[in-house]
Design a protein around this motif. Structure first.
Motif: not given
Length: 308
Positions: A63-81, A151-159
């Motif tokens: 469960t923790i590994l899944s959360g770490a992967w999702h953190t990395l995944y959303i961070s990379v996509l939001a940063m690219v956006l 919602a996480a992608l738009l909120g983090l990426g647009l900011n």
């Protein structure tokens, strides 16, 4: 008659000067105070009601590994956006068109002036404003469209785009205007000049703060738990709700954040070093080169003789 020259008496070697270093009592006091504070903190945590023995087991929990992967995944996509939109906003901000420059300025002003958490919640509850999403060719309920991930992608990426636009604008302005004039004299268009001349030179200024922004994004993504996105903090809370190990799970999440930020900090260093080749003849040594230098110095270390 010959001139007589008085010979100067042989000089007597002066006594050897014995240098006595100045005593810095303040350093000793400051060092002792820091050590005392660290000891008190260590005692407090050692006496706390925390089961440290289960922390290593949960670091590799699925469960923790899944959360770490999702953190990395959303961070990379939001940063690219944020990076792509930031470049567009920077060009709009520097445009001579008053409409585009004003829109870009207003965007930066709004997203930098409001908290990220508020922006995430606004995107997540967008159905209260637009219950139905109707694009003509696509129609659906907003609750179905605005998922926690979106919602996480738009909120983090647009900011992030608001901050990246200022970083990119500073990098573009750091390039001498003569480069643009020379490019135009060679027949390049404005777009070609930006892609082939300005941006490659501006990368030396853009890369360092961009790396810092990405590392900050890894930690800011923890706010996505408020929109029910399964990032690291959310998954740690899910585990703590069943195991009742609340503080232990926060330690586990902190360990993973430290691992992720450390890995990308090393990557940021080498990326900065690569783009510094055009401005510095002597590149700074890599961490491995510094380590080898310290090892060689330690191997050849000799205690200097003290003059008596």
């Amino acid at each position: 008659m010959t001139d007589t020259v008085d010979k100067a008496p042989a000089s007597v070697p002066p006594e050897q000067i014995k240098a006595i270093p100045v005593r810095h009592y303040g350093r000793w006091v400051a060092g002792a105070a820091v050590i005392a504070v660290l000891v008190l903190i260590g005692i407090a945590f050692s006496n706390a009601n925390i089961n440290y023995s289960i922390i290593p087991d949960y670091v590799t929990d699925g469960t923790i590994l899944s959360g770490a992967w999702h953190t990395l995944y959303i961070s990379v996509l939001a940063m690219v956006l944020g990076l792509v939109l930031g470049v567009i906003l920077a060009v709009m901000r520097m445009s001579s068109n008053p409409v585009t420059s004003t829109v870009a300025w207003f965007y930066v002003w709004f997203f930098r002036g409001t908290p990220v958490l508020v922006q995430l919640l606004l995107w997540y509850n967008l159905s209260l404003v637009f219950p139905i999403l109707n694009l003509g060719f696509y129609k659906d309920e907003m609750n179905q469209v605005m998922t926690p991930f979106l919602a996480a992608l738009l909120g983090l990426g647009l900011n992030e785009a608001a901050y990246m636009s200022e970083i990119v604008r500073a990098g573009i302005q750091s390039v001498d205007e003569g480069q643009t004039e020379a490019s135009h004299a060679l027949g390049m268009t404005q777009g070609q000049t930006l892609r082939r001349v300005i941006l490659p030179q501006a990368m030396r200024v853009i890369v360092p703060p961009t790396g810092n922004e990405f590392i900050n994004m890894l930690k800011t993504s923890s706010l996505a738990y408020a929109v029910q996105f399964n990032e690291l903090i959310k998954r740690a809370q899910d585990v703590s709700s069943t195991s009742l190990a609340v503080v232990e799970m926060y330690f586990v999440a902190s360990i993973w954040y430290l691992i992720l930020t450390s890995v990308f900090s090393v990557g940021q260093y080498y990326l900065e070093r690569r783009y510094a080749r055009g401005s510095s003849r002597n590149l700074p040594p890599t961490p491995l080169q510094r380590l080898r230098k310290h090892l060689r110095a330690f191997a050849s270390f000799r205690r200097p003789e003290v003059a008596r």
